[in-house]
Design an enzyme around this catalytic site. Structure first.
Site: not given
Lengths: 160, 680
Positions: B46, B68, B415
């Protein structure tokens, strides 16, 4: 009438310069470039640099390169005396110290005091000179910092 | 409007909020039922929406708005939480991050977000029928009295708990003057004033509608505050263009009935008003959602330009030098009171030093916090199950190191995820849990910081590494049988090395671990790896706490002192003149069976000779650059010191073999050698 107006304008452009001496002559640098005037302390040599760079000094925790103006101008080197000073210069985000024989005073000049450099002024290369201030019986040489610091490279360029 | 001055703040805050969302989304995945977490994400989303709309980044505002909507539906329990939903939300977060990146790099933060917004809206809409069932009277007439707003389970819990803590709950109805021009601005001012004295938990019409001016002249919100209603009214009436304020305390009469806590402390007038009757079992954690939340969440910090810290540091060094002089004078004078004072000053300054260095320290969390999301995504892409366990994220490092360490760590984690952790079936067959674990751990030890990356995967395959190294000409056939396991593992840091069977998107394009190694070494650190077949591998990174403070060996050459960084020194020793041999004109010595060039610091630096030295016995320092070594002749070793590395400024650049300088205890400057320049 015109003259009067012009004088006024010049008066507004009043400048202050720091006057110092080197080998019996008086030189000046605009006060706005001079951050402080220091006594000579221990200077650490920096190897493999130009001969006029004496080394670096500790200025309140900041490391400042030091230029010996005598060497820079090709003058004979002397021992530093009680009167010898280092002018700390801040110019185009560079901070350096200039070793001079003595720092004399700060004077006010106006543009009308400044004259172009005469043909022969002394032993130093004329390239380093921005102009000459004639004040009563004093003759003060204004220095060209850009040239002295050799910011434009190895070979000094000619005056524009 | 000129927004440039706010841009920096916007970027900083947007980053913080996005990070907050990411962290909480990951938490949510583990505790899907925790309303607190959803609420926290909702708050950040918000705020982001408001910020981006103010700054004129419309795409960003639209996307956060859609986000939202989904979060709100989720919060109200309109649909249940699922991994697919989270993926969609993460996708939106990535999009937002890209926009912020674009803004940082001077772009306009625009992006085509219509597709993802549509998807989010579909998600949110799919919940609508349910919402309507629960809130059938959402559009109740504005004229009804107290209790005209309906609340869901979550909101009732908040209301109830706030009241238990002595807060008042009011329904405040505000009527704007009919000629009010900027209605949303008035709404904003009212909400802003209210947020200062309490917290708004609900509004009718919704905040979004209010911001879009989708209302007449009247709106109602529910406020939780400690202030009396009279004061609330005064505060609101201070705002201009407001015609009327009606405040109704929201009392128990409006509450759903069977709340156990209610019955205990009831005033004996419990009523069933027919609204939802099931109370939420949520306890403790929801309490925080009330007014006190803000205070606890606020970090009391200020941002300071690093230049200012540097100037404090410089001044401090000056102080240390003077302290040294003072100590000397005190010893000479031998005055007890003076000595005592000087000792006290010494103690204070050393405390000060620690504190100043600490100010520049940043917790490594700022680097680590982007990893959980990255690993989650990686695991999905690779079809693996991976859990990232982070330990010691509050370990502090100098800012300069923090800025550099992110990329190498990402590389190592990728990795581990790609080459280390096996596929779930493979793990099962080996009797390991399906879910692989990567442990990322940071800790201090002495003046060093250690970072470990440990996985419980396949470990390094010795044969594969050797095969690859042979292929790439890193080792020869003869060598391969004599290599220890450790030497084999170290091969993976050589350039042009990759053991992955197939090149994947994730890692392994042949450039990799050697780059990681180089980066870490350039920071003055080191990296090593240990591994056990089918048990996993562990990468250990060692880093200096700060780049500005280094350990040096101080040496003397004639009258001059030079510092050699300890990281470049292999060892020191003495040789006799007769040990020097000549290869052509180059003097060399035999150092542990290796022929090493012998360099004289005095000659390299043209040190002025002021005194005769003993020519028969020479002190040497063995320096290294990677695998290459050389011996430096010096006159004398002075000792090891921790010093602050300073640059020579921007006038003296490119001085041969000098990397900087430091100020010694006596105020003199000593130059620091750049050994890398001495070894070609």
């Amino acid at each position: 009438m015109v003259q009067l107006v012009e004088n006024k304008r010049v008066n507004v452009q009043e400048e202050e310069i720091v006057v110092f001496s080197l080998a019996g002559k008086e030189y000046g640098i605009n006060v706005k470039y001079v951050t402080s005037i220091e006594k000579i302390t221990f200077i650490t040599r920096v190897p493999n640099t130009k001969p006029y760079i004496k080394g670096v000094m500790n200025l309140r925790g900041i490391i400042v390169p030091i230029i010996d103006l005598r060497t820079r101008f090709g003058l004979e080197e002397t021992h530093y005396t009680e009167k010898s000073r280092i002018l700390i210069i801040s110019f185009e985000d560079i901070t350096v110290g200039l070793i001079v024989d003595a720092a004399n005073d700060v004077i006010k000049i106006t543009e009308s005091n400044v004259e172009a450099q005469p043909e022969v002024i002394g032993v130093e290369k004329q390239n380093y000179i921005q102009g000459v201030v004639h004040l009563q019986d004093r003759l003060i040489i204004l220095l060209h910092l850009h040239k002295i610091l050799n910011l434009s490279g190895e070979h000094d360029e000619h005056e524009a | 409007m000129e927004m440039d001055q706010y841009l920096e703040i916007f970027i900083e805050e947007a980053k913080e909020h996005l990070q907050n969302c990411n962290e909480n989304l990951l938490k949510l995945e583990e505790n899907p039922d925790d309303l607190m977490i959803i609420n926290e994400i909702f708050r950040s989303a918000h705020t982001l929406k408001g910020m981006s709309a103010t700054m004129g980044y419309e795409d960003m505002a639209n996307l956060t708005h859609a986000l939202e909507g989904v979060l709100d539906a989720l919060r109200n329990g309109k649909f249940s939480f699922s991994s697919e939903l989270l993926d969609k939300i993460f996708e939106a977060m990535d999009e937002l991050e890209n926009m912020v990146e674009s803004i940082i790099s001077g772009g306009d933060g625009r992006a085509d977000v219509s597709e993802i917004i549509e998807q989010l809206q579909m998600l949110a809409d799919s919940s609508n029928p349910v919402m309507k069932m629960v809130n059938p009277e959402r559009e109740t007439s504005a004229n009804s009295s107290a209790g005209k707003l309906t609340y869901d389970e979550f909101e009732w819990t908040v209301i109830k708990q706030s009241r238990e803590q002595g807060y008042h709950v009011y329904e405040v109805t505000i009527v704007l003057q009919p000629d009010c021009l900027l209605k949303s601005a008035r709404v904003y001012m009212v909400f802003d004033a209210m947020e200062k004295i309490g917290e708004i938990i609900k509004s009718e019409p919704s905040v979004e509608d209010l911001e879009a001016e989708q209302f007449d002249n009247e709106f109602t919100f529910t406020l939780i505050t400690k202030e009396p209603d009279r004061h609330v009214k005064e505060t609101i009436l201070n705002i201009s263009e407001i015609a009327e304020v009606r405040i109704h305390p929201l009392d128990r009469a409006n509450e759903p009935v069977d709340e156990p806590a209610d019955q205990e402390e009831s005033k004996g007038q419990l009523q069933n008003n027919g609204s939802k009757t099931k109370s939420s079992p949520t306890s403790g954690s929801t309490t925080k959602a009330s007014g006190q939340k803000k205070a606890t969440n606020m970090q009391r910090t200020i941002r300071v330009n690093i230049d200012r810290l540097n100037s404090v540091m410089n001044l401090f060094e000056e102080l240390v030098i003077d302290r040294g002089r003072l100590e000397q004078i005190a010893t000479e004078l031998n005055h007890p009171e003076l000595t005592e004072t000087v000792e006290k000053i010494s103690r204070v300054t050393s405390n000060l030093q620690t504190n100043i260095l600490n100010i520049r320290m940043v917790p490594i969390e700022t680097v680590f916090n982007r990893f959980p999301k990255m690993i989650r995504q990686l695991a999905r892409d690779l079809g693996k199950k991976i859990r990232l366990h982070i330990v010691g994220q509050d370990t502090e490092l100098d800012r300069t190191v923090i800025d550099e360490i992110g990329d190498p760590l990402i590389h190592l984690l990728r990795n581990s995820a790609d080459h280390g952790i096996e596929m779930p079936e493979e793990r099962k067959a080996l009797g390991k849990p399906e879910e692989g674990t990567i442990l990322l751990k940071a800790y201090h030890s002495g003046n060093q910081v250690f970072i470990e990356i440990e996985d419980d995967g396949a470990g390094i395959n010795r044969d594969k590494v050797i095969q690859k190294a042979l292929q790439n000409g890193l080792i020869t056939e003869e060598e391969k049988d004599h290599l220890t396991d450790q030497e084999v593992y170290d091969l993976i840091f050589s350039s042009g090395f990759s053991t992955a069977d197939k090149v994947s998107d994730v890692s392994g394009r042949g450039v990799g671990l050697d780059v990681v190694k180089n980066t870490i070494e350039s920071l003055g650190g080191s990296i090593s790896v240990t591994s056990e077949r089918n048990k996993g591998s562990k990468f250990l990174i060692q880093l200096p706490l700060t780049l500005s403070i280094i350990s040096i060996l101080l040496v003397q050459v004639q009258d001059e002192k030079y510092g050699i960084p300890l990281t470049s020194i292999l060892e020191t020793g003495m040789i006799h003149k007769t040990d020097i041999q000549y290869a052509h004109d180059q003097p060399v010595i035999d150092f542990r069976g290796k022929i090493v060039p012998l360099l004289s610091l005095k000659e390299i630096f043209h040190v002025p000779v002021t005194k005769e030295q003993d020519q028969d016995n020479l002190s040497i320092v063995i320096i290294r650059k990677g695998d290459k070594i050389a011996a430096l002749i010096v006159d004398q070793f002075i000792g090891q010191q921790e010093v602050v590395l300073k640059s020579l400024g921007n006038y003296l650049t490119d001085v041969f073999a000098i990397s900087g300088a430091t100020i010694l205890g006596d105020g003199q400057i000593s130059l620091i050698l750049d050994c890398n320049a001495l070894i070609k």
